[in-house]
Design an enzyme around this catalytic site. Structure first.
Site, PDB file in Angstrom:
ATOM      1  N   ALA A   2       0.858  -1.184   0.000  1.00 51.95           N
ATOM      2  CA  ALA A   2       0.000   0.000   0.000  1.00 51.95           C
ATOM      3  C   ALA A   2       0.891   1.231   0.000  1.00 51.95           C
ATOM      4  O   ALA A   2       2.029   1.187   0.480  1.00 51.95           O
ATOM      5  CB  ALA A   2      -0.925   0.008   1.217  1.00 51.95           C
ATOM      6  N   ALA A  18       0.585   5.571   0.641  1.00 52.86           N
ATOM      7  CA  ALA A  18      -0.267   6.708   1.014  1.00 52.86           C
ATOM      8  C   ALA A  18       0.539   8.006   0.929  1.00 52.86           C
ATOM      9  O   ALA A  18       1.629   8.040   0.363  1.00 52.86           O
ATOM     10  CB  ALA A  18      -0.837   6.498   2.416  1.00 52.86           C
ATOM     11  N   SER A  19       0.005   9.067   1.511  1.00 55.93           N
ATOM     12  CA  SER A  19       0.588  10.391   1.330  1.00 55.93           C
ATOM     13  C   SER A  19       1.923  10.556   2.042  1.00 55.93           C
ATOM     14  O   SER A  19       2.816  11.251   1.560  1.00 55.93           O
ATOM     15  CB  SER A  19      -0.387  11.453   1.839  1.00 55.93           C
ATOM     16  OG  SER A  19      -0.722  11.210   3.197  1.00 55.93           O
ATOM     17  N   ALA A  32       3.773   7.751   3.729  1.00 53.91           N
ATOM     18  CA  ALA A  32       4.644   6.570   3.730  1.00 53.91           C
ATOM     19  C   ALA A  32       4.059   5.489   2.833  1.00 53.91           C
ATOM     20  O   ALA A  32       2.917   5.598   2.359  1.00 53.91           O
ATOM     21  CB  ALA A  32       4.805   6.047   5.160  1.00 53.91           C
ATOM     22  N   GLN A  33       4.858   4.463   2.591  1.00 50.92           N
ATOM     23  CA  GLN A  33       4.348   3.294   1.886  1.00 50.92           C
ATOM     24  C   GLN A  33       4.739   2.037   2.645  1.00 50.92           C
ATOM     25  O   GLN A  33       5.666   2.041   3.455  1.00 50.92           O
ATOM     26  CB  GLN A  33       4.809   3.256   0.441  1.00 50.92           C
ATOM     27  CG  GLN A  33       6.229   2.890   0.174  1.00 50.92           C
ATOM     28  CD  GLN A  33       6.534   2.942  -1.330  1.00 50.92           C
ATOM     29  OE1 GLN A  33       6.000   3.756  -2.078  1.00 50.92           O
ATOM     30  NE2 GLN A  33       7.410   2.055  -1.795  1.00 50.92           N
ATOM     31  N   VAL A  34       4.001   0.955   2.367  1.00 48.58           N
ATOM     32  CA  VAL A  34       4.110  -0.264   3.164  1.00 48.58           C
ATOM     33  C   VAL A  34       4.571  -1.433   2.294  1.00 48.58           C
ATOM     34  O   VAL A  34       4.051  -1.632   1.189  1.00 48.58           O
ATOM     35  CB  VAL A  34       2.750  -0.605   3.815  1.00 48.58           C
ATOM     36  CG1 VAL A  34       2.816  -1.957   4.515  1.00 48.58           C
ATOM     37  CG2 VAL A  34       2.346   0.492   4.800  1.00 48.58           C
ATOM     38  N   ASP A  66      -7.473   9.234  12.370  1.00 47.00           N
ATOM     39  CA  ASP A  66      -7.353   9.115  10.910  1.00 47.00           C
ATOM     40  C   ASP A  66      -8.141   7.895  10.439  1.00 47.00           C
ATOM     41  O   ASP A  66      -7.624   7.033   9.727  1.00 47.00           O
ATOM     42  CB  ASP A  66      -5.876   9.002  10.524  1.00 47.00           C
ATOM     43  CG  ASP A  66      -5.629   9.377   9.065  1.00 47.00           C
ATOM     44  OD1 ASP A  66      -6.530   9.975   8.448  1.00 47.00           O
ATOM     45  OD2 ASP A  66      -4.544   9.072   8.542  1.00 47.00           O
TER      46      ASP A  66
END
Length: 553
Positions: free
Chosen positions: A131, A133-134, A136-138, A287
């Protein structure tokens, strides 16, 4: 406004024009003065607007940076306010932002562990992002002991992008607070400061890990919410290592229905989790968009939530908890006078506010919403109308509650998707009543006495001497009171700044007028430049600079 902020506005306008979002530029007041640039833009010839508007908007927000992506994530949960095509596209911002290169991600992971080879820590790391996102990424990984984990990596150079846009927000907030009639009441500078703090908190993976651990302890043994465990040995400042969890994304309604999940129960559990966090713990996940919540449906009749991404967490002080709980219960009981009294007591509205008038105004907004299912009302619209009503009574925005309001809107968006007939009042009221009973009952009083007893034991023997000293100082005329007011200092500074601005404006206007007079003098012979006397150019430019300074400082 600083020159770099002006150029940033031009860049924002450029990105919107690049993605052919002409209708959004026309609707944005801040960008209207620059809209003429759209007609000069080469993108009108080279880029088509045939792609769906939702996709064009999503790509533009991604290109503009993390603050704009956050804004899109919030909007994506408000399907009652947005057309379906835009909401569907913005939902991709929750976990499908364009990832940065896999090679760069692996290099950053290696950098986090220094010289230690990765194969001595991980049995395997998936190079493809799970995944993105704005912030970080996973990536998924497997430890040497066979356990599955996720690696959350902060995006490279993200802090510089955030700092640039936060500066612009501060400038806009400062202008709003000084020149907008509602600026002082809405306190935009404090709101932007709160947003800035939350954004920078998201960049610190150690802080996020600590928040996750705290939330995990709060719900330990609970059948409402599961929080994955943090691997503290491997977590670094820009890298979070956490237990990998499996579940159904809460936004996947089709899959939830296919698993025969009790949607009414699921929606009620969501409400209970929110009110438990806010009022029992005073510490809540702020969030809660669909990309951060999953559902364990192993028992379809008793599903529970799984939370991820703990970068933004909110806290409530005991004072805020008490006032909010009293307000909620008063709303649930249609006791609008109590609501009005609480607002005055808490200082949210001026002390001289007429309670009966404020009560009548609140009743006119709230009375129509009770005894209706969730699909027939919008709490976002109710909040908006309440703020519009409170404006008449000079109600100040409470920056510490901005996250709570945002989370409430997210909860409403989720509730509408899961079970439109959810009765929020019926679900929340027993939780709040039980909390108030625990806080105000004899057991709570006994607990407070037990907590404060050690302090009293230390202080009580000193009280007689302290009272004697105060009486002696008063008798000798040595008792002094020192008043220190931050507001008074700010007022003095504002008066001083206003004086400087006025002087600059008057001087600037005088120079401009002087330039015009010299230009219009008959028989005046002087060195000319582009058909005007040089002295007119000098006075005019200097006057223009002074006028610009008077408006921007």
């Amino acid at each position: 406004m600083k020159l770099r902020h002006f150029f940033r506005l031009i860049q924002i306008n450029h990105v919107l024009a690049k993605h052919r979002l002409d209708e959004f530029i026309q609707a944005t007041h801040l960008l209207r003065p620059l809209r003429f640039l759209n007609y000069l833009s080469p993108y009108r010839l080279t880029h088509s607007n045939e792609e769906p508007r939702g996709e064009r908007l999503r790509l533009a927000l991604e290109e503009l940076g993390p603050i704009f992506v956050k804004f899109g994530q919030i909007l994506s949960t408000r399907r009652d306010l947005l057309p379906d095509d835009i909401a569907d596209s913005l939902a991709k911002l929750q976990d499908q932002v364009t990832p940065f290169p896999n090679e760069q991600a692996l290099a950053m992971i290696q950098q986090a562990y220094g010289d230690q080879p990765l194969d001595e820590i991980f049995a395997h790391i998936d190079e493809q992002a799970l995944a993105s996102a704005s912030i970080a990424q996973v990536h998924t990984a497997k430890l040497l002991d066979g356990s599955d984990v996720i690696l959350k990596i902060v995006r490279p150079n993200i802090e510089k992008q955030i700092r640039r846009d936060v500066e612009l927000l501060h400038t806009m907030a400062d202008l709003a607070q000084r020149f907008w009639v509602d600026g002082r009441r809405l306190r935009p500078k404090e709101v932007v400061t709160e947003i800035e703090k939350n954004l920078y908190d998201e960049l610190d993976m150690m802080r996020e890990a600590a928040s996750a651990s705290q939330l995990r302890r709060n719900f330990e043994g609970s059948d409402l919410l599961y929080v994955p465990e943090i691997n503290w040995q491997l977590t670094k400042m820009n890298l979070l290592v956490q237990e990998r969890i499996y579940g159904i994304p809460i936004g996947d309604i089709a899959q939830l229905n296919a698993n025969n999940v009790n949607m009414e129960k699921l929606a009620e559990v969501g409400v209970e989790i929110f009110f438990t966090q806010a009022f029992k713990h005073g510490f809540f996940h702020a969030d809660m968009h669909p990309g951060n919540i999953m559902v364990n449906a192993s028992d379809p009749e008793n599903p529970y939530y799984i939370a991820v991404d703990f970068g933004i967490m909110g806290t409530l002080s005991p004072e805020d908890q008490n006032y909010l709980a009293d307000n909620f219960l008063a709303f649930f009981n249609s006791d609008y006078r109590r609501v009005a009294e609480l607002h005055v007591q808490s200082g949210w509205v001026p002390a001289d506010t007429r309670v009966d008038e404020f009560e009548a105004a609140i009743r006119s907004v709230c009375e129509p919403i009770f005894a209706k299912p969730l699909n027939e009302i919008s709490f976002g619209q109710v909040l908006l109308r309440l703020f519009q009503t409170a404006r008449r009574f000079n109600m100040e925005v409470q920056p510490q509650l901005v996250l709570l309001q945002k989370t409430l809107l997210n909860i409403e968006g989720l509730g509408r998707q899961l079970y439109p007939e959810l009765d929020l009042w019926k679900t929340a009221k027993p939780i709040l009543e039980q909390w108030m009973k625990e806080k105000m009952g004899w057991q709570a009083t006994l607990k407070t006495l037990q907590q404060e007893a050690p302090n009293w034991i230390q202080t009580l023997p000193k009280l007689p001497m302290m009272m004697h000293d105060i009486a002696q100082q008063a008798q000798d005329g040595k008792l002094k009171m020192q008043l220190s007011s931050r507001d008074l200092k700010e007022l003095k500074q504002e008066v001083r700044n206003a004086s400087y601005r006025s002087a600059a404006a008057i001087s600037g206007a005088a120079f401009v007028v002087g330039a015009a007079i010299i230009k219009g003098l008959d028989g005046y012979s002087a060195t000319m430049l582009a058909g005007m006397p040089v002295l007119s150019w000098v006075l005019g430019l200097w006057g223009g600079i002074l006028l610009y300074i008077s408006l921007s400082k």
